[in-house]
Write a protein that holds these residues in place. Structure first.
Motif, PDB file in Angstrom:
ATOM      1  N   ALA A 122      53.744  32.547 -69.653  1.00 18.59           N
ATOM      2  CA  ALA A 122      53.906  31.844 -68.496  1.00 18.59           C
ATOM      3  C   ALA A 122      52.885  31.563 -67.545  1.00 18.59           C
ATOM      4  O   ALA A 122      52.766  30.629 -66.994  1.00 18.59           O
ATOM      5  CB  ALA A 122      55.037  32.974 -67.873  1.00 18.59           C
TER       6      ALA A 122
ATOM      7  N   GLY B 248      56.449  30.012 -63.202  1.00 18.88           N
ATOM      8  CA  GLY B 248      55.859  30.907 -62.229  1.00 18.88           C
ATOM      9  C   GLY B 248      56.881  31.524 -61.092  1.00 18.88           C
ATOM     10  O   GLY B 248      56.408  32.129 -60.540  1.00 18.88           O
ATOM     11  N   PHE B 249      58.165  30.671 -61.371  1.00 19.84           N
ATOM     12  CA  PHE B 249      59.141  31.142 -60.348  1.00 19.84           C
ATOM     13  C   PHE B 249      60.430  31.711 -60.913  1.00 19.84           C
ATOM     14  O   PHE B 249      60.801  31.345 -62.080  1.00 19.84           O
ATOM     15  CB  PHE B 249      59.495  30.020 -59.458  1.00 19.84           C
ATOM     16  N   GLY B 250      61.189  32.783 -60.558  1.00 13.00           N
ATOM     17  CA  GLY B 250      62.200  33.456 -60.969  1.00 13.00           C
ATOM     18  C   GLY B 250      61.796  34.484 -61.968  1.00 13.00           C
ATOM     19  O   GLY B 250      60.778  34.671 -62.291  1.00 13.00           O
TER      20      GLY B 250
ATOM     21  N   LYS C 199      65.631  40.347 -59.370  1.00 13.46           N
ATOM     22  CA  LYS C 199      66.463  39.066 -58.825  1.00 13.46           C
ATOM     23  C   LYS C 199      66.314  39.078 -57.234  1.00 13.46           C
ATOM     24  O   LYS C 199      66.794  38.113 -56.621  1.00 13.46           O
ATOM     25  CB  LYS C 199      67.921  39.458 -59.095  1.00 13.46           C
TER      26      LYS C 199
ATOM     27  N   ARG D 131      55.457  43.341 -57.997  1.00  9.72           N
ATOM     28  CA  ARG D 131      53.898  42.906 -58.710  1.00  9.72           C
ATOM     29  C   ARG D 131      53.548  41.613 -57.695  1.00  9.72           C
ATOM     30  O   ARG D 131      52.245  41.632 -57.593  1.00  9.72           O
ATOM     31  CB  ARG D 131      54.011  42.970 -60.124  1.00  9.72           C
TER      32      ARG D 131
ATOM     33  N   TYR E 236      67.384  25.127 -52.574  1.00  8.29           N
ATOM     34  CA  TYR E 236      67.654  25.317 -53.985  1.00  8.29           C
ATOM     35  C   TYR E 236      66.898  26.522 -54.335  1.00  8.29           C
ATOM     36  O   TYR E 236      67.649  27.505 -55.080  1.00  8.29           O
ATOM     37  CB  TYR E 236      66.874  24.272 -54.747  1.00  8.29           C
TER      38      TYR E 236
ATOM     39  N   LEU F 228      64.664  32.358 -56.130  1.00  2.50           N
ATOM     40  CA  LEU F 228      63.610  31.984 -57.049  1.00  2.50           C
ATOM     41  C   LEU F 228      62.375  31.969 -56.359  1.00  2.50           C
ATOM     42  O   LEU F 228      61.956  31.184 -55.409  1.00  2.50           O
ATOM     43  CB  LEU F 228      63.988  30.732 -57.454  1.00  2.50           C
TER      44      LEU F 228
ATOM     45  N   ASN G  60      56.605  34.483 -59.235  1.00  5.63           N
ATOM     46  CA  ASN G  60      56.665  35.773 -59.849  1.00  5.63           C
ATOM     47  C   ASN G  60      55.215  36.299 -60.102  1.00  5.63           C
ATOM     48  O   ASN G  60      54.266  35.464 -59.813  1.00  5.63           O
ATOM     49  CB  ASN G  60      57.335  35.830 -61.127  1.00  5.63           C
TER      50      ASN G  60
ATOM     51  N   ASP H 179      53.313  36.272 -62.503  1.00  9.96           N
ATOM     52  CA  ASP H 179      52.487  35.193 -63.315  1.00  9.96           C
ATOM     53  C   ASP H 179      51.922  33.888 -62.608  1.00  9.96           C
ATOM     54  O   ASP H 179      50.900  33.208 -62.930  1.00  9.96           O
ATOM     55  CB  ASP H 179      53.290  34.826 -64.618  1.00  9.96           C
TER      56      ASP H 179
END
Ligand code: CMC
Length: 433
Positions: A270, A305-307, A312, A317, A357, A363, A366, A368
């Motif tokens: 990712a 890179g999202f979610g 959740k 990190r 959204y 979202l 994350n 990554d």
């Protein structure tokens, strides 16, 4: 074990069994369903193991709802702030943080094994120059089985530990060697006077013709990136290492299986995809139209890179690495192309905080998202991002493998299936088919 049980009844026969419920230290209890097969003649059905605890482990704990990640009980934020990657390796392997003497001895032990056998180095020249660095890492780690077989008896605890150390020590050397081969530069041998991360950067970026200056901000950013990726419980690559290990396969083969699994774009790829997305967007002015495409369900485009599947509310990190990333971008001068990409990344990050959204669906960027940007800012080529993840995750893989091998109740892993093929039938002679 608690006294609680869960009763499972086969309504067809009326037969019931009581399955013990086992409590962990944290997290959901599990139903011990081993008797279902012997007493009810059935298997449980859980494709992708989404509700199956495949093993007992005392290494890492994740609570996705609360955004908690603990290694041996220590929160990841404290480890990232106060520790080093090698200390975290020790913690994962031994269960406790090392004291000063243990730390010194552990470093010494790891540093004794940073070099590769010269024969292993020759493996790189057998690859095409444009081979993916993960292909080289996969091949060379597998080939280690043919070089360190003097200490590869999986029934011998000293051999097992030595193999674990060899893997932690040699992975950065393998990662750097694959990069040097790609460039056509000479291999840079490890220098054991340097720290683990400094040494790695030197093996990657120094050339015989010039002195190499180590940048402290870069070292800290990479150190934190390695800590944050060191282990993540029973993910796909770790579960693969455990399944391979359960056959008593040699440790290098088991870790090679983990590397192959990590290589999949749904797992370790990712952070590479994040940079590809930024390149595809091309300019901050194109962000709004790209976001519209992401929100359009018919486009099938996800914002890389999202979610997160497990976290959740927030990825603990990501909170840490975000700060490191912002600091790095402020302190390290970047080329024009990188600066443009990072402007786009910051624009996307803002949207995550403002757009309905993303807010509604929780979202967030994350780990990554930021690790991709950090690796790009450190001038690590995009196709080496997963290799960096593999270097970091080796700590987790070998710790989980050692835990498995030390378990007296170890049995070969053997999942069952729900058969949906043709019912039994007789062989058809060729002329009647
Ligand atoms: N971009 C746009 N929409 C998204 C995204 C995204 N990245 N992720 C989820 N959604 C939407 C999804 O379309 C769905 O919308 P709706 O409710 O309208 O149908 C909603 O959010 C819930 O999604 P989901 O499919 O239930 O989420 P999931 O838990 O199955 O997926 C994920 C998690 C990580 C696979 C996914 O968020 C994704 O594909 N992200 C991009 C890839 C990525 O960054 N992966 C790295 C994860 S971190 C790796 C690690 O921990 O090692």
């Amino acid at each position: 074990m608690a006294n609680q049980t869960v009763t499972i009844t086969d309504n067809a026969t009326g037969k019931s069994i009581d399955c013990p419920v086992i409590d962990g230290v944290h997290g959901p209890s599990v139903i011990d369903c081993k008797k279902i097969s012997s007493e009810l003649g059935m298997f449980t059905f859980d494709p992708a193991f989404v509700t199956t605890a495949s093993c007992e482990s005392a290494i890492t704990y994740i609570d996705g709802e609360q955004g908690i990640l603990l290694h041996r009980g220590y929160p990841i934020a404290q480890l990232a702030e106060k520790s080093t990657y090698l200390e975290v390796c020790y913690l994962l392997l031994h269960g406790e943080l090392p004291n000063k003497d243990q730390c010194k001895e552990f470093k010494h032990t790891v540093y004794q094994h940073t070099m590769l056998h010269e024969g292993l180095l020759r493996f790189f020249t057998g690859f095409r120059r444009d081979a993916h660095p993960m292909a080289m890492m996969l091949g060379v780690v597998g080939a280690m089985s043919g070089y360190y077989h003097d200490a590869m008896d999986v029934n011998n605890p000293e051999h097992r530990y030595l193999s674990a150390i060899r893997l932690i020590a040699k992975m950065p050397t393998i990662a750097a060697a694959s990069y040097k081969y790609l460039l056509g530069h000479p291999h840079v041998y490890p220098c054991n006077e340097l720290g683990f991360v400094e040494n790695f950067l030197r093996m990657m970026f120094s050339v015989p013709a010039e002195d190499y200056k180590i940048n402290k901000t870069a070292v800290r950013a990479l150190e934190i990136m390695l800590i944050l990726h060191a282990d993540h419980e029973q993910n796909a690559s770790t579960s693969t290492v455990r399944l391979a290990g359960s056959t008593l396969a040699n440790p290098f083969g088991c870790i090679a299986a983990g590397i192959a699994t990590l290589w999949g774009p749904a797992h370790g790829g990712a952070n590479e995809a994040v940079i590809q997305t930024l390149q595809e967007i091309g300019h901050p002015k194109n962000i709004p139209s790209y976001i519209e495409k992401v929100k359009d369900k018919d486009s099938n485009i996800r914002l890389m890179g999202f979610g997160h599947r497990v976290y959740k509310n927030h990825d603990p990190r990501a909170t840490i690495i975000r700060e490191v990333c912002h600091e790095l971008l402020k302190e390290m001068p970047q080329c024009k192309e990188n600066s443009l990409l990072f402007d786009i990344a910051l624009g996307l990050e803002r949207i995550a905080l403002e757009d309905e959204y993303f807010i509604e669906r929780k979202l967030y960027p994350n780990v990554d998202f930021y690790s991709g940007i950090i690796l790009k800012a450190l001038d690590i080529p995009t196709n080496k991002f997963t290799v960096m993840f593999a270097v970091a995750r080796t700590a987790g893989w070998v710790s989980q493998w050692l835990e498995l091998m030390n378990d007296p109740s170890l049995r070969i892993g053997r999942p069952r299936q729900l058969y949906t093929g043709a019912a039994q039938r007789d062989f058809l002679p060729m002329e009647t088919r």
